[in-house]
Design a protein around this motif. Structure first.
Motif, short mmCIF file in Angstrom:
data_model
loop_
_atom_site.label_atom_id
_atom_site.label_comp_id
_atom_site.label_asym_id
_atom_site.label_seq_id
_atom_site.Cartn_x
_atom_site.Cartn_y
_atom_site.Cartn_z
N ILE A 15 94.33 36.93 37.35
CA ILE A 15 94.67 35.81 38.23
C ILE A 15 96.13 35.94 38.61
O ILE A 15 97.01 36.00 37.75
N VAL A 16 96.39 36.00 39.90
CA VAL A 16 97.75 36.14 40.42
C VAL A 16 98.27 34.76 40.81
O VAL A 16 97.61 34.03 41.56
N ALA A 17 99.44 34.40 40.30
CA ALA A 17 100.05 33.12 40.63
C ALA A 17 101.39 33.35 41.33
O ALA A 17 102.15 34.24 40.95
N GLY A 18 101.66 32.55 42.35
CA GLY A 18 102.91 32.68 43.07
C GLY A 18 103.10 31.55 44.05
O GLY A 18 102.24 30.68 44.20
N ARG A 19 104.24 31.59 44.74
CA ARG A 19 104.58 30.53 45.69
C ARG A 19 104.30 30.95 47.14
O ARG A 19 103.96 30.13 47.96
N SER A 20 104.47 32.23 47.42
CA SER A 20 104.30 32.73 48.79
C SER A 20 102.83 32.81 49.17
O SER A 20 102.07 33.60 48.60
N GLN A 21 102.44 32.01 50.15
CA GLN A 21 101.04 32.01 50.56
C GLN A 21 100.64 33.34 51.20
O GLN A 21 99.50 33.79 51.05
N SER A 22 101.57 33.99 51.90
CA SER A 22 101.23 35.27 52.52
C SER A 22 100.96 36.32 51.46
O SER A 22 100.03 37.13 51.59
N LYS A 23 101.73 36.31 50.37
CA LYS A 23 101.51 37.28 49.30
C LYS A 23 100.22 36.96 48.55
O LYS A 23 99.48 37.87 48.14
N LEU A 24 99.92 35.68 48.39
CA LEU A 24 98.67 35.30 47.73
C LEU A 24 97.46 35.70 48.58
O LEU A 24 96.44 36.13 48.04
N GLU A 25 97.59 35.58 49.88
CA GLU A 25 96.50 36.00 50.77
C GLU A 25 96.25 37.50 50.64
O GLU A 25 95.10 37.96 50.60
N MET A 26 97.34 38.28 50.55
CA MET A 26 97.18 39.73 50.38
C MET A 26 96.56 40.06 49.03
O MET A 26 95.76 40.98 48.92
N ALA A 27 96.92 39.28 48.01
CA ALA A 27 96.31 39.49 46.69
C ALA A 27 94.83 39.19 46.71
O ALA A 27 94.02 39.91 46.11
N ARG A 28 94.45 38.13 47.40
CA ARG A 28 93.02 37.79 47.51
C ARG A 28 92.26 38.90 48.25
O ARG A 28 91.13 39.22 47.90
N ALA A 29 92.91 39.49 49.24
CA ALA A 29 92.28 40.58 49.98
C ALA A 29 92.04 41.79 49.09
O ALA A 29 91.15 42.61 49.37
N LYS A 30 92.82 41.90 48.01
CA LYS A 30 92.65 42.99 47.05
C LYS A 30 91.65 42.65 45.96
O LYS A 30 91.44 43.44 45.03
N GLY A 31 91.09 41.44 46.03
CA GLY A 31 90.06 41.05 45.07
C GLY A 31 90.54 40.25 43.89
O GLY A 31 89.79 40.04 42.92
N PHE A 32 91.76 39.73 43.97
CA PHE A 32 92.29 38.93 42.86
C PHE A 32 92.02 37.45 43.07
O PHE A 32 92.03 36.96 44.20
N GLU A 33 91.80 36.74 41.97
CA GLU A 33 91.85 35.28 41.99
C GLU A 33 93.31 34.88 42.14
O GLU A 33 94.21 35.57 41.63
N THR A 34 93.58 33.79 42.83
CA THR A 34 94.97 33.37 43.04
C THR A 34 95.15 31.88 42.78
O THR A 34 94.23 31.09 43.01
N LEU A 35 96.33 31.53 42.31
CA LEU A 35 96.73 30.15 42.12
C LEU A 35 98.16 29.98 42.62
O LEU A 35 98.97 30.93 42.54
N THR A 36 98.47 28.80 43.11
CA THR A 36 99.80 28.53 43.65
C THR A 36 100.67 27.87 42.59
O THR A 36 100.22 26.98 41.86
N VAL A 37 101.94 28.31 42.53
CA VAL A 37 102.88 27.69 41.61
C VAL A 37 104.30 27.82 42.14
O VAL A 37 104.64 28.82 42.77
N ASP A 38 105.09 26.81 41.91
CA ASP A 38 106.53 26.84 42.16
C ASP A 38 107.21 26.86 40.79
O ASP A 38 107.21 25.86 40.08
N MET A 39 107.76 28.00 40.40
CA MET A 39 108.31 28.15 39.06
C MET A 39 109.62 27.39 38.85
O MET A 39 110.17 27.40 37.76
#
Length: 261
Positions: free
Chosen positions: A33-57
Motif C-alpha cells: 500500500i502506497v501512501a502519499g500526499r501527491s495525487q498525481s503520484k498516487l495515480e501513477m502508483a495505482r496504474a502500477k497496480g498498487f493500493e493507495t492511501l492519502t496522507v499529509d505527514m
C-alpha cells in the motif's frame, strides 16, 4: 524479516526510494500500500497496480486517519516503511527558515513517530510485524547545506534504536535503511541526474540483497553508505576531516544554488 506474503504500508511510496521499494516488495509477492500526499503520484502508483492511501505527514489528524484506514482496509497489515521525507537547503544566517524547518521536522521526524504510535496497537496483535525507518548517511556525517534534514535523520536513527530496544521482547522487528546519495528527485532534477549519485535501481537491488542474505539485520547499509555510518568509529580526527572535506567540496560544487539563497 519475512520477505514474502506480507502486507506493507510505505509512506512516500509514490516516487524515488519509496516507489523502488514498493516495486521490489510487490515482485516478491507482498501486498503493498502506497501512501502519499501527491495525487498525481498516487495515480501513477495505482496504474502500477498498487493500493493507495492519502496522507499529509505534517498533520497528526491525517496520520491518525491513515493508520485507521490502513488497518480497516488491510487487516493483515504487518509492516510499515517510513520513507516520506523532504530535504531543503537552508542558509541559516538569513533567518527565514522557519517554514522549511517546521515542515521538515514534521514530515521526517514527528510524522514517523506519530504513525508508529497509531500502528503499534495493531502490530502487537500480529503474529509478526516489522517497522522500517529510512534514514540517511547524512544522519552520521551531516551536510551543512541541509541542517534540519540531517538533524531529523539523526533523530530518527536515535528513535529507531530506542524503539528497537523497547520492542526486543515482542514479535515486532525494527530495522533502519541507511541510503547514501541516490538518484531521486528529493532535491530536484539535479539530484535525479547527478552521475555522482547512486543509481536508484542499484540501491534498491543492494537493499533487497542485504535483506535476503541477512534477514535479521537491524541496519541495512549499502556499501556506498558504509563510510558515513562508520565515520565516528574511526576517531574524532577522521570524523572531522570527513565532515569538513565533504562540506567544503559540496559547497563549492553547488555554489550557484547556495549563493542564490
Amino acid at each position: 524479516m519475512k520477505l514474502t506474503d506480507q502486507t506493507i504500508l510505505i509512506t512516500g511510496g509514490g516516487s524515488g526510494i519509496g516507489l523502488g521499494l514498493a516495486e521490489a516488495f510487490k515482485k516478491m509477492g507482498n501486498q503493498v500500500i502506497v501512501a502519499g500526499r501527491s495525487q498525481s503520484k498516487l495515480e501513477m502508483a495505482r496504474a502500477k497496480g498498487f493500493e493507495t492511501l492519502t496522507v499529509d505527514m505534517t498533520s497528526q489528524e491525517s496520520i491518525e486517519g491513515l493508520a485507521k484506514e490502513a488497518i480497516q482496509k488491510f487487516p493483515n497489515l504487518n509492516c510499515v516503511i517510513h520513507n516520506a521525507g523532504i530535504m531543503k537547503n537552508e542558509k541559516l544566517i538569513n533567518g527565514d527558515n522557519a517554514e522549511a524547518a517546521t515542515d521538515t521536522v514534521l514530515t521526517n521526524l514527528l510524522g514517523p513517530i506519530l504513525l508508529n504510535s497509531f500502528l503499534l496497537p495493531h502490530f502487537k496483535k500480529q503474529k509478526a510485524a516489522t517497522i522500517i525507518t529510512v534514514t540517511s548517511g547524512l544522519a552520521y556525517v551531516p551536510l551543512s547545506m541541509t541542517p534540519t534534514y540531517c538533524a531529523t535523520k539523526a533523530g530518527i536513527h536515535s528513535y529507531t534504536e530506542s524503539l528497537r530496544f523497547q520492542l526486543k521482547d515482542t514479535a515486532i522487528e525494527v530495522k533502519e535503511i541507511v541510503p547514501p546519495y541516490v538518484q531521486t528527485h528529493l532535491m530536484g532534477e539535479r539530484q535525479a541526474n547527478d552521475p555522482n549519485a547512486m543509481p536508484l535501481d542499484e540501491f534498491i537491488n543492494e537493499v533487497i540483497s542485504i535483506l535476503k542474505n541477512n534477514p535479521s539485520t537491524d541496519e541495512v547499509i549499502v556499501q556506498r553508505a558504509a563510510s558515513f555510518r562508520q565515520a565516528a568509529y574511526k576517531g574524532e580526527a577522521n570524523y572531522k576531516e570527513m565532515f569538513n572535506s565533504r562540506n567544503e567540496f559540496l559547497l563549492n560544487a553547488r555554489k550557484t544554488e547556495w549563493d542564490a539563497l
